[in-house]
Design an enzyme around this catalytic site. Structure first.
Site, short mmCIF file in Angstrom:
data_model
loop_
_atom_site.label_atom_id
_atom_site.label_comp_id
_atom_site.label_asym_id
_atom_site.label_seq_id
_atom_site.Cartn_x
_atom_site.Cartn_y
_atom_site.Cartn_z
N ASP A 1 51.46 23.92 55.77
CA ASP A 1 50.02 23.96 55.48
C ASP A 1 49.69 25.02 54.42
O ASP A 1 50.44 25.98 54.24
CB ASP A 1 49.26 24.26 56.78
CG ASP A 1 47.79 23.84 56.70
OD1 ASP A 1 47.43 23.11 55.75
OD2 ASP A 1 47.02 24.25 57.58
N GLY A 2 48.56 24.83 53.75
CA GLY A 2 48.07 25.83 52.81
C GLY A 2 48.32 25.51 51.34
O GLY A 2 48.11 26.37 50.48
N ASN A 3 48.73 24.27 51.05
CA ASN A 3 48.98 23.90 49.65
C ASN A 3 47.71 23.98 48.81
O ASN A 3 47.73 24.50 47.69
CB ASN A 3 49.51 22.46 49.57
CG ASN A 3 50.87 22.31 50.21
OD1 ASN A 3 51.48 23.30 50.62
ND2 ASN A 3 51.34 21.08 50.31
N GLY A 4 46.63 23.48 49.37
CA GLY A 4 45.35 23.49 48.64
C GLY A 4 44.89 24.91 48.38
O GLY A 4 44.49 25.25 47.26
N TRP B 1 46.65 27.58 48.23
CA TRP B 1 47.56 28.21 47.26
C TRP B 1 47.10 27.88 45.83
O TRP B 1 46.98 28.78 44.99
CB TRP B 1 48.98 27.72 47.51
CG TRP B 1 50.02 28.30 46.60
CD1 TRP B 1 50.73 29.44 46.80
CD2 TRP B 1 50.46 27.75 45.35
NE1 TRP B 1 51.59 29.65 45.74
CE2 TRP B 1 51.45 28.62 44.83
CE3 TRP B 1 50.13 26.62 44.60
CZ2 TRP B 1 52.10 28.40 43.63
CZ3 TRP B 1 50.78 26.39 43.39
CH2 TRP B 1 51.75 27.29 42.92
N GLU C 1 45.60 11.56 60.15
CA GLU C 1 44.23 12.00 59.81
C GLU C 1 44.08 12.32 58.32
O GLU C 1 42.95 12.38 57.81
CB GLU C 1 43.86 13.26 60.61
CG GLU C 1 43.52 13.01 62.08
CD GLU C 1 44.75 12.91 62.98
OE1 GLU C 1 45.83 13.39 62.56
OE2 GLU C 1 44.64 12.34 64.08
N ASN C 2 45.19 12.52 57.62
CA ASN C 2 45.11 12.92 56.20
C ASN C 2 44.57 11.81 55.28
O ASN C 2 44.21 12.08 54.13
CB ASN C 2 46.45 13.43 55.68
CG ASN C 2 46.81 14.82 56.19
OD1 ASN C 2 47.98 15.15 56.41
ND2 ASN C 2 45.82 15.69 56.37
N TRP C 3 44.47 10.56 55.79
CA TRP C 3 43.86 9.48 54.99
C TRP C 3 42.40 9.77 54.71
O TRP C 3 41.79 9.15 53.83
CB TRP C 3 43.99 8.13 55.70
CG TRP C 3 45.39 7.67 55.92
CD1 TRP C 3 46.06 7.68 57.11
CD2 TRP C 3 46.30 7.14 54.95
NE1 TRP C 3 47.34 7.18 56.95
CE2 TRP C 3 47.51 6.83 55.63
CE3 TRP C 3 46.22 6.88 53.57
CZ2 TRP C 3 48.62 6.30 54.98
CZ3 TRP C 3 47.34 6.34 52.94
CH2 TRP C 3 48.52 6.06 53.63
N ARG D 1 54.11 27.26 61.76
CA ARG D 1 52.97 26.79 60.97
C ARG D 1 52.65 27.83 59.92
O ARG D 1 52.51 29.01 60.23
CB ARG D 1 51.75 26.52 61.84
CG ARG D 1 50.59 25.97 60.98
CD ARG D 1 49.50 25.34 61.77
NE ARG D 1 48.56 24.70 60.84
CZ ARG D 1 47.80 23.67 61.10
NH1 ARG D 1 47.85 23.11 62.28
NH2 ARG D 1 46.99 23.16 60.19
N GLU E 1 58.49 27.24 71.15
CA GLU E 1 57.89 28.53 70.78
C GLU E 1 57.15 28.30 69.46
O GLU E 1 57.61 27.56 68.60
CB GLU E 1 58.99 29.59 70.58
CG GLU E 1 59.78 29.89 71.83
CD GLU E 1 58.93 30.52 72.94
OE1 GLU E 1 57.99 31.26 72.60
OE2 GLU E 1 59.20 30.23 74.12
C1 IPE Z 1 48.32 19.43 59.15
O1 IPE Z 1 47.61 20.08 58.17
C2 IPE Z 1 48.98 18.21 58.59
C3 IPE Z 1 50.11 18.45 57.71
C4 IPE Z 1 50.61 19.62 57.41
C5 IPE Z 1 50.72 17.28 57.15
P1 IPE Z 1 46.06 19.79 57.94
O2 IPE Z 1 45.63 20.69 56.86
O3 IPE Z 1 45.83 18.34 57.74
O4 IPE Z 1 45.44 20.22 59.35
P2 IPE Z 1 44.00 20.74 59.75
O5 IPE Z 1 43.02 19.74 59.20
O6 IPE Z 1 43.83 22.08 59.12
O7 IPE Z 1 44.02 20.80 61.23
C1 IPE Z 2 49.21 20.90 53.59
O1 IPE Z 2 48.37 21.61 52.75
C2 IPE Z 2 49.65 19.59 53.00
C3 IPE Z 2 49.09 18.41 53.67
C4 IPE Z 2 48.35 18.41 54.74
C5 IPE Z 2 49.40 17.12 53.08
P1 IPE Z 2 46.81 21.35 52.70
O2 IPE Z 2 46.56 20.30 51.66
O3 IPE Z 2 46.28 21.02 54.05
O4 IPE Z 2 46.27 22.75 52.19
P2 IPE Z 2 45.01 23.53 52.73
O5 IPE Z 2 45.16 23.66 54.21
O6 IPE Z 2 43.81 22.73 52.37
O7 IPE Z 2 45.07 24.84 52.03
MG MG Z 3 45.59 22.18 55.58
#
Ligand code: IPE
Ligand code: IPE
Ligand code: MG
Length: 253
Positions: free
Chosen positions: A30-33, A35, A77-79, A198, A217
């Protein structure tokens, strides 16, 4: 006489006992956006940058002797995200599946997907299927990509299969137990996850492997996924090794 080389984990993490190395790790990447936004870039650049993290982490996990590494790449849910971002991710995954074939082969990794792969765009699906096929006979670490994956969806799909089998007389409803359900999950060979990592600070599970993480854990780090490297994996494994796992029982002694 020369001393026999220590097994891999001892050389990499001499402070961690081999028996304390987790067999199965799951990572919520998580956190790509966030970053990308830090640099004022569009979110999707973070997804591209995250590929280097996947490569380094998978290599490090294999060297550590981890048996199974499951990476959460796209949830059911990412859709909900903007179409442009979804399309970008699907193309990135297709490219990843193809580009990593040589590295997967070199390291004897078994590549597998976990999730409703049939619902993915055709090109992404076929690239992933081909990478699975090519690596099926390898005998190293199992690297799973959880894709179009949801923990609830997985359990509901297994329940549906149980119902079908009961109606067809293949299983007696009274004999349904945990093992019967586990046999109908997306990958019945998958072992329970010992450690969930995570990134990007969020203290939640977000529908990742609900069945398999019952007694995992959990380690949450502030590091954003595109910054995650092998030393962050080592830190999580050290943290795991320091935990006392009781599985509902009592501490010995
Ligand atoms: C969880 O991250 C899904 C993946 C890493 C693929 P999200 O960014 O979608 O989760 P939420 O919305 O913060 O719970
Ligand atoms: C995780 O990074 C990648 C996917 C869920 C596909 P995010 O895209 O959720 O990045 P943030 O959480 O918005 O920073
Ligand atoms: Mg995220």
């Amino acid at each position: 006489m020369a001393k026999a080389p220590a097994p891999f984990p001892q050389r990499i993490l001499p402070d961690v006992r081999a028996s304390k190395i987790p067999a199965s790790i799951g990572i919520i990447m998580d956190g790509n956006g966030r970053w990308a936004r830090r640099f004022g870039w569009e979110r999707v650049r973070g997804h591209t940058a995250g590929i280097d993290s996947v490569r380094d982490t998978a290599r490090a996990a294999a060297e550590l002797g981890i048996k199974e590494l499951t990476l959460y790449a796209f949830s059911v849910e990412n859709w909900k995200r903007p179409r442009r971002e979804v399309t970008y991710l699907m193309e990135l995954l297709r490219k990843f599946a193809i580009d990593e074939r040589a590295e997967i082969e070199k390291n004897g990794i078994v590549f597998r997907t976990l999730g409703r792969i049939d619902e993915l765009p055709e090109k992404t699906k076929s690239a992933l299927r081909e990478s699975e096929r090519l690596s099926a006979d390898n005998d190293g670490m199992v690297l799973r990509l959880a894709l179009n994956y949801g923990g609830r969806t997985e359990i509901a799909d297994a329940a549906k299969q149980l119902a079908r089998d009961a109606v067809a007389g293949r299983i007696d409803a009274e004999s349904i137990d945990e093992a019967a359900l586990a046999e109908r999950l997306y990958d019945p060979s998958m072992r329970d996850v010992d450690l969930v990592v995570r990134t990007a600070s969020e203290m939640r599970v977000s529908n990742f492997l609900l069945w398999q993480i019952s007694y995992a854990e959990i380690v949450v780090t502030d590091v954003l996924w595109p910054d995650f490297r092998r030393e962050h994996l080592y830190a999580a494994v050290r943290e795991f090794a320091s935990r006392e796992r009781r599985f509902g029982g009592l501490v010995k002694g």
